[in-house]
Write an enzyme that holds these catalytic residues in place. Structure first.
Site, PDB file in Angstrom:
ATOM      1  CB  SER A 150      -0.942   0.024   1.218  1.00  0.00           C
ATOM      2  OG  SER A 150      -1.683  -1.161   1.281  1.00  0.00           O
TER       3      SER A 150
ATOM      4  CD  GLU B 124      -0.858  -4.576   0.999  1.00  0.00           C
ATOM      5  OE1 GLU B 124      -0.377  -3.451   1.233  1.00  0.00           O
ATOM      6  OE2 GLU B 124      -0.164  -5.606   0.920  1.00  0.00           O
TER       7      GLU B 124
END
Ligand code: FAD
Lengths: 764, 297
Positions: free
Chosen positions: A533, A723
């Protein structure tokens, strides 16, 4: 002056030390009250049209003159040794240009040295046995079929618990336990903690191996010429692929170019070169021709990685008021046949709550199944199911509302290190999420027409702060257009769009004028892989710094044209003006007069702040309907409330949440890589038997962003979002189903049959 | 994913197809919608020497013809044609409803009812629906014959078709006006093949009782079957909830499902029972028959 500093950076929980070259000028973060034209808006993706019209080039679209196609022969057994392999028929076939086996390829160590690029010992079904290159794909497949292999079948083990036994078949000569033993992490004293508890709960949770199933399978085109090796690869980390190829083939970095203009998803499985990449390169070097390889869905689902199966034995002690006194996790994690690291199933246990006494024991176990790879929040998606289930069990046992028990264990500082967070708005995510979802009404169990409705929730913690090194350039061309250059790549999250937004904002130009050039290492502007991320939080500040540098140069030049000091100049709607507006010049007019001099701004990502944790959070709520007669579960709606710092683009952010929730729903209810225990073979390596959720299963999804102001994490105040949206979904759904049927769900996926069996067991 | 090498023809006449079949026999495969054939070829599960594409016969073999007592459906009629047929919606609504839940839109646009019956997948939807309707199939070889579907379906992926024959038509008797019907397909996920699929037709006698009933069940045996015992105990009755349960239980007794990814044998057997009961409830209600109230209901 340029300063070099050492800092720590993290991807998916793996930390490394990095040197960063610091900017001379400090760039201040955007303030809370800043008013933006593009940042935070719902900005349409700049490459959406290219994608839907088919003009975007994916690896499989790359077609070069004289290109050959490569295909693999794969092992049909979970464990075998090649006794004899006969490739003569294949080699003689018209159109075949090369056949590679362990007998004629260099011994390139693979999977961290646990095997070689091709080997005579095969440790999972689908492992690469031989590689054929031919003039076209049909011939290549015929040639693969014409190879005859005599295998010695070896004893195999596919179950991780069995694999831990002393007498289990050995996957590797050194045994089946990763690093010879578990990773044990503890704080406080669990004995003391359990002693103080009013209630102690124990349960075992199980999650299944699931598959990434990116729309685009793994693929590469390799072309080896006198000037070096060029590889087009469907990857989320072009710079990592470049480094690996340079190491493997012992050629300088400058001779390796890796390109990935567009890719159809990776979800963690596309950080590294695959065997297909290396063999395509070897074959290209041998034949002097470009070689393309792309995996079929079956190959992808057998050999391109999976989320590791986990078994979590959890023991948790609570005070009557819901405070956790101690927790212990023992996790068994099925790594498959090869692994270089173990997913952090214990991560959420260590990071989510203020647990004074904690012990996590994580065993990585080798079995004769597909090697695991990172998959969207590896470890955390699995671990959160166990942790957030036991939290709900405690809530039930103690008669406390599930939301309330979480608030009572809220971590004000990072529980492992004791440091502060750069920002943490999980409390807001809980409360705003609960309000938007209607938790008060939804949490009661309702029966209608033989169906039961109930709701559940789960919390999410993840990293996602990104970090250095990451470099970018912003170039102002003489036609007034602006180029953003950096060798990052777009895994599919909308990287081009958010980077264009940042530059359009800083330079105050319409976004249509900004072109983002990424996906090519020959830009020589290093950027990290798109994972953990971290892309936006890593690249965004670098791009912003480059835009500011370009703007400063531009204003210096403009001040000389306008005969006004740069301090009183401003960029507004594509013009450079004095503050009062009496003098002004259009950007393109100025740039045209500079003729071929292009202003190039350079920017770097600064280090992460010392003494702070940068983490992302979410609270996820699900409402389900259970048909207690058939066991069928429908997820009706999900509210997903996120603290990912400042949201740069609402549209792409919502895309991440929707995608993550649907993928999480698959993990919760449908997906499971199934292995036949008797033969060790995988019975659903396709999309017919392996069930991905479709739009019919997708619930109503409401993304919520709480957006705390974070001026410490980086100059955007943005944290990751790739994520977090998947992490708590399965736990929230399982908690909802458990309330609906008044029985604890302990295993994923929750199939209709498991529900009926649970109901039946409870009746006995 | 490339199939093995094969030759390809697309004849314009049925006679040509038959001539080729006689010449190539087992080594030839007819191609209708291709949605079962092509995946098997691509996975190299089968490798026919000759593929005979029936696409040029669509003019002659894709139709839905309304007759007085029967509807005749050409073998090349697609699932989507059936889904959208006004004639069928009016006279045999079970068929459009069955079509609606097959695969996805792409599958329905390409797949054919003839291909599906000829393929005889134990979990296929058409065999079940057609069995409940007492349909017959017309087969063209050296001569033409029409046989009931129950004699056509021989086992999983096997039918009464000889290698030299082609299925040309399905003849479906119209159930009487006012009949009730139900299609219950339990799928793990949208577009999946059935875990169990049930078709029911209820013909009311006009006095609140069941005059005739048929129940066909698929996916839980090598071929779909009619629940004749359950049908028998319902005929002539105004059922109550207890009788429905009993009928459902009897219907499921004949199921001998195998355990697989769709569930254990035991689970599937239970599910069959639930689906039959729900199908009966729905068909009865559509037939205007209300359940007899009983104390234990
Ligand atoms: C993704 C997907 C989902 C699906 N889901 C479902 C579902 O939910 N329910 C369901 O019932 N089916 C489903 N199917 C199967 C689908 O309905 C197929 O179309 C059907 O089973 C076969 O019809 P076809 O016209 O495609 O036949 P083909 O694939 O062309 O042929 C199938 C077989 O029948 C033979 N054949 C075809 N026509 C004739 C003829 N006229 N005479 C003699 N032999 C013939 C062929 O030689 C071949 O052996 C699905 C298929 C796919 C790909």
């Amino acid at each position: 002056m340029v300063r070099v500093r050492k800092t720590r950076a993290e991807i998916e929980g793996r930390w490394r030390e990095e040197f960063v070259v610091e900017e001379e000028e400090k760039i201040s973060p955007w303030p809370a009250e800043a008013s933006f034209r593009y940042i935070g808006g719902r900005v349409k993706t700049v490459d959406g049209v290219a994608k839907v019209t088919g003009s975007a080039t994916y690896t499989v679209d790359v077609s070069l003159k004289g290109m050959l196609v490569g295909k693999f022969l794969r092992c049909p057994y979970p464990h075998a040794r090649i006794l004899r392999i006969d490739t003569s028929d294949a080699e003689r076939m018209k159109g075949v240009r090369g056949v590679f086996t362990f007998l004629n390829v260099p011994k390139i160590p693979w999977y961290g040295g646990l095997t070689n690029i091709l080997s005579d010992v095969l440790r999972f079904q689908g492992e690469e046995v031989a590689f054929v290159v031919a003039e076209d794909e049909g011939v290549a497949e015929d040639a693969v079929e014409a190879i005859t292999v005599e295998y010695e079948r070896l004893p195999f083990v596919v179950d991780p618990v069995e694999a831990m036994r002393e007498d289990a078949p050995k996957v590797h000569p050194d045994g089946n336990i990763f690093a010879g033993g578990p990773s044990k992490i503890s704080r406080g004293s669990i004995e003391q903690g359990f002693g103080e508890a009013d209630v102690v709960l124990e349960e075992t949770f199980r999650t299944s191996a699931v598959l990434h199933n990116s729309l685009e399978t793994h693929s590469a085109v390799a072309h080896w010429t006198s000037i070096g090796l060029t590889v087009w690869e469907s990857t989320q980390a072009i710079n990592n692929i470049r480094q690996r190829l340079s190491q493997i083939f012992s050629i300088p970095l400058s001779m390796v170019r890796v390109v990935c203009e567009y890719m159809g998803g990776g979800f963690g499985a596309k950080f590294d070169p695959g065997r297909h990449t290396i063999l395509a390169a070897l074959a290209s070097r041998m034949t002097g021709r470009p070689v393309k390889v792309y995996l079929s869905r079956t190959e992808e689902n057998l050999a391109a990685g999976c989320r590791a199966q986990s078994i979590q034995r959890v023991k948790a002690g609570f005070k009557r008021d819901g405070r956790i006194t101690a927790m212990r996790l023992e996790a068994i994690i099925n790594l498959g046949a090869y692994a270089e690291w173990v997913p952090l199933v214990g991560g959420p246990y260590r990071m989510l709550y203020q647990i004074p006494n904690l012990e996590t024991v994580e065993w990585g176990v080798f079995t004769n199944t597909t090697p695991h790879t990172a998959m969207r929040a590896p470890g955390f998606t699995e671990g959160t199911f166990g942790l957030e289930s036991i939290m709900d069990m405690a809530a039930e046992e103690l008669g406390i509302d599930p939301l309330e028990i979480r608030l009572r264990n809220y971590a004000e500082v990072e529980p492992e290190s004791g440091v502060r967070y750069t920002s943490k708005a999980l409390r807001d995510a809980y409360l705003i999420g609960a309000r938007e979802f209607g938790w008060e009404q939804a949490r009661s169990v309702r029966k209608e027409n033989g169906k039961v409705r109930a709701a559940g929730l789960a919390s999410v913690v993840w990293w996602g702060g990104g970090g250095p090194p990451a470099y970018a350039e912003v170039k102002l061309n003489m036609d007034g257009t602006i180029q953003v250059l950096t060798s990052t790549q777009d895994i599919g999250t909308g990287t081009r769009t958010v980077l264009a937004q940042i530059v359009a904002e800083e330079l105050s130009v319409p976004i249509e004028r900004v072109r983002v050039v990424i996906g090519d290492t020959s830009l020589e502007l290093f950027s990290p892989g798109s994972g953990g991320s971290g892309t936006l939080a890593s690249m965004g500040p670098a791009v912003r710094a480059a835009a500011i540098d370009a703007r400063n140069q531009l204003l210096d030049i403009a001040s000389q044209f306008l005969d006004a000091p740069p301090e009183i100049l401003e960029l507004r709607d594509g013009r450079i003006e004095t503050k009062e507006g009496e003098k002004s010049i259009r950007l393109e007019d100025l740039l045209r007069q500079l003729r071929d001099f292009a202003i190039v701004g350079r920017g770097a990502r600064g280090p992460n702040p010392d003494g702070y944790a940068v983490e992302t959070f979410a609270a996820q709520f699900a409402e389900v309907e259970v048909d207690v007669e058939t066991g069928a579960v429908r997820v009706l709606r999900v509210t997903s409330a996120h603290d990912s710092g400042r949201i740069i683009n609402k549209l792409t952010a919502e895309g991440q949440v929707i995608g993550g929730v649907v993928q999480g729903l698959g993990f919760a209810l449908l997906e499971q890589r199934a292995v036949d225990p008797a033969s060790g073979s995988i019975i659903n390596p396709n999309l017919f038997d392996y069930l991905l959720p479709t739009s019919f299963e997708a619930p109503e999804i409401m993304p919520v962003f709480v957006e705390p102001l974070d001026t410490r994490a980086n100059t955007l105040g943005a944290k990751g979002l790739g994520e977090p949206p998947i992490i708590g979904v399965a736990a929230a759904i399982a908690n909802a189903v458990s309330r609906a049927i008044d029985l604890r769900i302990t295993q994923l996926p929750i199939t209709p049959q498991t529900i009926l069996e649970a109901v039946k067991k409870a009746k006995k | 994913m490339y199939p093995r090498k094969f030759s390809y023809v697309a004849p314009n006449r049925v006679e040509e197809v038959l001539t080729l079949l006689r010449k190539y026999r087992d080594e030839a495969k007819l191609l209708a919608g291709g949605h079962s054939l092509l995946p098997m070829m691509k996975l190299r599960i089968i490798g026919p020497r000759l593929v005979i594409d029936l696409k040029n016969l669509r003019d002659r073999l894709a139709y839905i013809r309304d007759g007085a007592r029967v509807v005749r459906i050409g073998a090349l009629t697609t699932h989507a044609d059936i889904e959208l047929s006004r004639t069928l919606m009016r006279d045999i609504p079970l068929l459009p409803e069955t079509a609606r839940w097959i695969g996805d839109m792409q599958v329905r646009n390409m797949g054919t009812v003839g291909g599906s019956l000829a393929h005889s997948d134990p979990a296929g939807d058409w065999p079940v629906a057609m069995l409940a309707l007492d349909a017959s199939v017309t087969i063209q070889g050296a001569r033409k014959r029409t046989i009931p579907l129950s004699r056509f379906l021989k086992g999983p992926f096997t039918t009464a078709l000889k290698p030299t024959e082609i299925l040309t038509e399905i003849v479906v008797p119209k159930p009487p006006k006012g009949h009730g019907w139900s299609w219950k397909k339990f799928e793990r996920r949208a577009g999946d093949f059935a875990t169990v699929n049930v078709a029911a037709i209820v013909v009311p006698d006009g006095r609140g009782r069941v005059k005739n009933v048929s129940i066909a069940i698929g996916s839980v045996n090598p071929t779909p079957y009619r629940a004749v015992n359950a049908e028998r105990i319902l005929r002539g009755k105004r059922p109550d909830a207890g009788l429905l349960d009993k009928a459902a239980e009897m219907a499921a007794e004949k199921a001998q499902p195998s355990s697989d990814l769709r569930g254990s044998a035991e689970y599937k057997k239970w599910l069959t029972r639930v689906m039959v009961r729900r199908a009966l409830e729905e068909a009865l209600s559509r037939a205007g028959i209300t359940l007899e109230m009983t104390q234990h209901a």
